[in-house]
Design an enzyme around this catalytic site. Structure first.
Site, PDB file in Angstrom:
ATOM      1  N   SER A 168       0.870  -1.174   0.000  1.00 20.52           N
ATOM      2  CA  SER A 168       0.000   0.000   0.000  1.00 20.52           C
ATOM      3  C   SER A 168       0.904   1.220   0.000  1.00 20.52           C
ATOM      4  O   SER A 168       2.040   1.159   0.463  1.00 20.52           O
ATOM      5  CB  SER A 168      -0.843   0.027   1.272  1.00 20.52           C
ATOM      6  OG  SER A 168      -0.053   0.417   2.378  1.00 20.52           O
ATOM      7  N   ASP A 169       0.419   2.335  -0.514  1.00 21.89           N
ATOM      8  CA  ASP A 169       1.140   3.583  -0.286  1.00 21.89           C
ATOM      9  C   ASP A 169       1.116   3.820   1.227  1.00 21.89           C
ATOM     10  O   ASP A 169       0.395   3.148   1.963  1.00 21.89           O
ATOM     11  CB  ASP A 169       0.485   4.741  -1.053  1.00 21.89           C
ATOM     12  CG  ASP A 169       1.464   5.897  -1.269  1.00 21.89           C
ATOM     13  OD1 ASP A 169       2.461   5.995  -0.530  1.00 21.89           O
ATOM     14  OD2 ASP A 169       1.226   6.725  -2.176  1.00 21.89           O
ATOM     15  N   CYS A 170       1.934   4.778   1.697  1.00 20.34           N
ATOM     16  CA  CYS A 170       2.123   4.869   3.144  1.00 20.34           C
ATOM     17  C   CYS A 170       0.863   5.370   3.852  1.00 20.34           C
ATOM     18  O   CYS A 170       0.404   6.475   3.590  1.00 20.34           O
ATOM     19  CB  CYS A 170       3.344   5.710   3.434  1.00 20.34           C
ATOM     20  SG  CYS A 170       4.794   4.851   2.795  1.00 20.34           S
TER      21      CYS A 170
END
Ligand SMILES: *[C@@H]1O[C@H](CO)[C@@H](O)[C@H](O)[C@H]1NC(C)=O
Ligand SMILES: *[C@@H]1O[C@H](CO)[C@@H](O)[C@H](O)[C@H]1NC(C)=O
Ligand SMILES: *[C@@H]1O[C@H](CO)[C@@H](O)[C@H](O)[C@H]1NC(C)=O
Ligand SMILES: *[C@@H]1O[C@H](CO)[C@@H](O)[C@H](O)[C@H]1NC(C)=O
Ligand SMILES: *[C@@H]1O[C@H](CO)[C@@H](O)[C@H](O)[C@H]1NC(C)=O
Ligand SMILES: *[C@@H]1O[C@H](CO)[C@@H](O)[C@H](O)[C@H]1NC(C)=O
Ligand SMILES: *[C@@H]1O[C@H](CO)[C@@H](O)[C@H](O)[C@H]1NC(C)=O
Ligand SMILES: *[C@@H]1O[C@H](CO)[C@@H](O)[C@H](O)[C@H]1NC(C)=O
Length: 796
Positions: free
Chosen positions: A317-319
């Site tokens: 996932s993106d952060c």
């Protein structure tokens, strides 16, 4: 980013969490001389350490040894390690957009390696339209990354390239991407990933000073999916992510409403290429939703990548993009549901801590299946094994000899300069004002708020450059008598209090170079622009200086996003305009070489430069196609119906080129090469005017277009040949034109060069229909090369 203090509290909290990450990482990464590694004595006897076993067996063995809490601890970028198995912590998050960057906590410049080569920002390397350059840059970054890993200063998993389409000129991160064209962005993605992961190098390829020779572990014809990886690259951000913070919209909650048609022929192609041809080992899902579903919860989209595109790596996932599913998008009602949705959609690891803290309770509530966790871990382990993380001491491994002597090498410095030069775009050059002959320049005035600062050179996602040289330093190496003033206090240029000093310099100098444009205070992550005009009073500064200088001036534009410089285009007091963007650490030298004619510029704009009126369009409108009924002009060179300030592919040089199309078919009969069974099927297509490409045997339809390019000027030059096509179909949403091939070639003055393009009608001459299905229009297509047109009739 302190400027943006109006963020809602939760967002601030998320950002702080991430910033804290970075700070902690810097503190904890003391100058180790070596990374920690698993399978070290006495922990080397596990089957997962046994390099004779197949990777799947080793992964399975590791998985079988883990308790549930240990498994869950793997679902977070900051893996804490499993001491009882001798597995040390591992930080998954390292960054390398255009050089090893400090944005990820996996990177530290506090060991014995203090800096790394800073290549031009991606948008500027993209402007070279040179595939081998892209490959070389990624290879060099990869060598430096492995060297830093060996020195305990980097991870093995990097989250680059950023290959979202540069859809809107206001986007703060457009600079990190290869531009607006799906074919060009796809090509960049493939070269970057191949170069970075190191899978496709020949056995004999030399790295760095030649001390290290790469060899191949797994020799397997045609399938490199489970070969070793030098480093892991990540195609991001999947998908339709290209808005940071605009109006009331924020990337954390933005719902991108995307048509099937735009999805198929704009947003997805770079990702498809990155996975299928580049064979990237990681995919990152983005913050935004697509048609109401958060990207990291979108099983439909993520499963398609695995099943249809054959993706075998891990999905991150993106952060904090798992947290946002619940906290921002309110797509689900609890943290556990967010975790469950992400895992079952296919996310394997969460950048952030949401899965770390909420997976156990999600299992307790029966929302997460153990099977999804095991699958996630198998995907993660597979990549780690391919990176040889479990092969014992990395310094004894295949890449073990890479060290500080391979970072900031002369060769990489030269490549960085080469890239900076190849990416410079000459936008205007009245009466061949440039190049200047240094012997006839008695004094040079340099004006501009960023011209004497190395921090202006790099753009977003940068590290510590080896040897950055400013524009002022670069120009001074040609002309002794130079005077520099800022003209504005800073790039924002809110006051004219420094105009006086600019006037003095302009009046006193023989020639004037004025450096204006953008920097990261104007465009960056979490910050889109609201205007395409030069910031603050920069435009006034330009007019002021050009009106009083002895001669017309040279205007140098910095920054990634397009600028509406219409005023300068038509102003005869401005002789030349150069776009340098963020040219990296050698940018100063590169600019000087171009201005003084030691280099002939050949870069082309990788995106349309729109007029300011374009900002009337809501940035949240994801539609690519124009819609005259609501005065929507469309986006990018493929669909934009308005007038551009400078178009995609625009760029001058110090010579002129003429073209000839030497050979190309003028008709293509789809029936010629198909069997009788298909003939009847095809006959029905005449009326509808197209054939779906999945009904075609595409390989049999490929053809060649051979062209010659003649340099009719006096200077040798590298030049980008761009081939376009258009069709006369009436199918709804057909592009105005599309790029079907490009090639950068070197042509000696007064000589010709030949090049050819392989055209696959299915890929290049097709378009997506409104259902997102690829179709090939019948009838006339036109192949275009600058102002040449070649007609090709496709029939059945
Ligand atoms: C390196 O360490 C110094 C002092 O310990 C710290 O101020 C700095 O931020 C660190 N730099 C990086 C790039 O980690
Ligand atoms: C590693 O695996 C091979 C193949 O199964 C086996 O022959 C060998 O004994 C194993 N080595 C160790 C140290 O277990
Ligand atoms: C990563 O986790 C460790 C504990 O395993 C902790 O000490 C460290 O501060 C964390 N690092 C970051 C960057 O959060
Ligand atoms: C942003 O939200 C405010 C308050 O809801 C509204 O008045 C305004 O029109 C919105 N702006 C945009 C650009 O949507
Ligand atoms: C340019 O910057 C350097 C380093 O910051 C500084 O020493 C120098 O004085 C500056 N030059 C001018 C002309 O301002
Ligand atoms: C290229 O051609 C244009 C148009 O004919 C002309 O104005 C220009 O001077 C030429 N440039 C060079 C470098 O010869
Ligand atoms: C141009 O190219 C030719 C052929 O490679 C070479 O001989 C010549 O030196 C070059 N000219 C310049 C100015 O580099
Ligand atoms: C493309 O880039 C490579 C690598 O820097 C360079 O050697 C080559 O000359 C470039 N090609 C052209 C035509 O500029």
């Amino acid at each position: 980013m302190e400027k943006y203090t109006t963020l809602v509290p939760l967002l601030t909290l998320l950002i702080c969490t991430l910033l804290q990450f970075t700070v902690l990482a810097s503190k904890t990464s003391s100058p180790n001389l070596q990374p920690q590694f698993p399978c070290n004595l006495p922990h080397n006897l596990y089957p997962f350490c046994n390099t004779s076993l197949p990777l799947s067996t080793r992964s399975q063995s590791l998985l079988s040894l883990l308790t549930l809490p240990e498994k869950i601890s793997y679902l977070c970028n900051n893996f804490s390690g499993i001491p009882r198995l001798g597995i040390p912590p591992y930080q998954w998050w390292s960054e390398s957009c255009h050089g090893i960057a400090t944005n990820g906590p996996g990177i530290s410049f506090n060991g014995s390696i203090k800096s790394a080569t800073m290549f031009p920002q991606v948008l500027n390397s993209a402007a070279s339209f040179n595939r081998s350059l892209w490959f070389e840059i990624a290879s060099a970054i990869s060598v430096e990354g492995r060297a830093m890993y060996n020195n305990g200063q980097a991870g093995l998993t990097f989250w680059a390239p950023n290959i979202n389409i540069f859809r809107d000129p206001r986007w703060g991160r457009g600079q990190e991407t290869p531009g607006e064209d799906p074919l060009a962005v796809s090509s960049f993605a493939v070269e970057f990933v191949k170069g970075f992961q190191g899978e496709y190098w020949g056995k004999e390829r030399e790295i760095g000073d030649g001390y290290f020779r790469k060899k191949r572990l797994v020799e397997k014809e045609g399938d490199d999916d489970d070969g070793f990886l030098m480093l892991s690259a990540c195609c991001k951000h999947f998908t339709a992510y290209d808005l940071e913070k605009w109006g009331n919209f924020s990337r954390y909650s933005f719902n991108a409403v995307v048509t099937e048609q735009d999805m198929e022929d704009t947003y997805q192609p770079p990702f498809k290429s990155c996975i299928q041809q580049g064979k990237a080992s990681c995919l990152m899902c983005s913050y935004n939703s697509i048609n109401g579903v958060p990207a990291c919860a979108s099983g439909d989209l993520l499963q398609k990548v695995r099943n249809d595109w054959g993706f075998k790596g891990y999905i991150t996932s993106d952060c904090d993009a798992v947290a946002t599913i619940f906290e921002y998008q309110q797509y689900v009602n609890t943290a556990e549901d967010a975790v469950a949705d992400a895992l079952s959609a296919g996310v394997d690891i969460n950048c952030g801590t949401y899965m770390l803290y909420n997976t156990e309770s999600a299992i307790g509530q029966g929302k997460v299946k153990q099977g999804d966790i095991d699958r996630a871990l198998m995907n993660l382990f597979f990549v780690l094994f391919r990176l040889e993380l479990f092969n014992g001491d990395p310094l004894n491994g295949m890449f073990g000899r890479l060290g500080s002597q391979h970072v900031c090498t002369k060769e990489h410095q030269r490549l960085s300069l080469e890239a900076a030069k190849q990416g410079i775009v000459l936008l205007k050059n009245n009466d061949n004002f440039l190049p200047l002959n240094k012997d006839f320049v008695s004094s040079l005035g340099i004006i501009g708020p960023g011209a004497n600062s190395t921090s202006q050179l790099a753009g977003g996602y940068s590290g510590v450059p080896c040897n950055a040289k400013t524009y002022v330093e670069g120009l001074q190496s040609y002309i002794k008598k130079t005077t520099y003033v800022g003209g504005c206090l800073d790039v924002a240029c809110e006051s004219n209090s420094k105009f006086d000093e600019a006037v003095l310099v302009a009046e006193a100098s023989d020639y004037v170079v004025l450096v204006v444009g953008l920097d990261l205070t104007q465009e960056t992550e979490d910050c889109d622009r609201v205007t395409l005009l030069l910031p603050g009073k920069q435009m006034e500064l330009v007019s002021f200086v050009s009106s009083i200088s002895k001669r017309p001036i040279i205007l140098v534009l910095t920054g990634g996003g397009p600028l509406d410089v219409s005023f300068a285009k038509g102003d005869s007091r401005i002789a030349s305009i150069l776009w340098v963007g963020y040219p990296g650490e050698a940018g100063g030298r590169a600019l000087a070489e171009v201005i003084f004619g030691d280099d002939n510029p050949g870069g082309k704009l990788p995106m349309t430069w729109y007029p300011e009126s374009f900002t009337n369009i809501p940035m949240n409108n994801m539609k690519m196609r124009a819609d005259p009924s609501c005065l929507y002009p469309g986006r990018t060179h493929r669909f934009y119906t308005g007038k551009a300030v400078y178009g995609f592919g625009y760029g001058l040089s110090y010579t002129n080129y003429t073209y000839k199309i030497l050979s190309a078919p003028s008709s293509l009969n789809l029936l010629m090469k198909v069997g009788a069974s298909l003939r009847r099927l095809y006959q029905t297509k005449v009326e509808i005017g197209y054939v779906a490409i999945d009904e075609l045997s595409c390989e049999t339809l490929m053809f060649n277009v051979r062209v010659s390019v003649t340099n009719v000027g006096h200077m040798n030059g590298s030049h980008v040949v761009m081939l376009y096509s258009k069709s006369f179909t009436t199918i709804e949403g057909a592009p105005i034109k599309q790029l079907i091939g490009f090639s950068r070639i070197h042509t000696v003055a007064h000589k010709s060069t030949y090049t050819s393009f392989i055209i696959d009608p299915c890929a290049h001459l097709s378009l997506a229909d409104e259902q997102g299905k690829r179709i090939l229009p019948l009838g006339e297509h036109v192949i275009m090369l600058e102002d040449l047109e070649h007609s090709l009739v496709i029939d059945i």
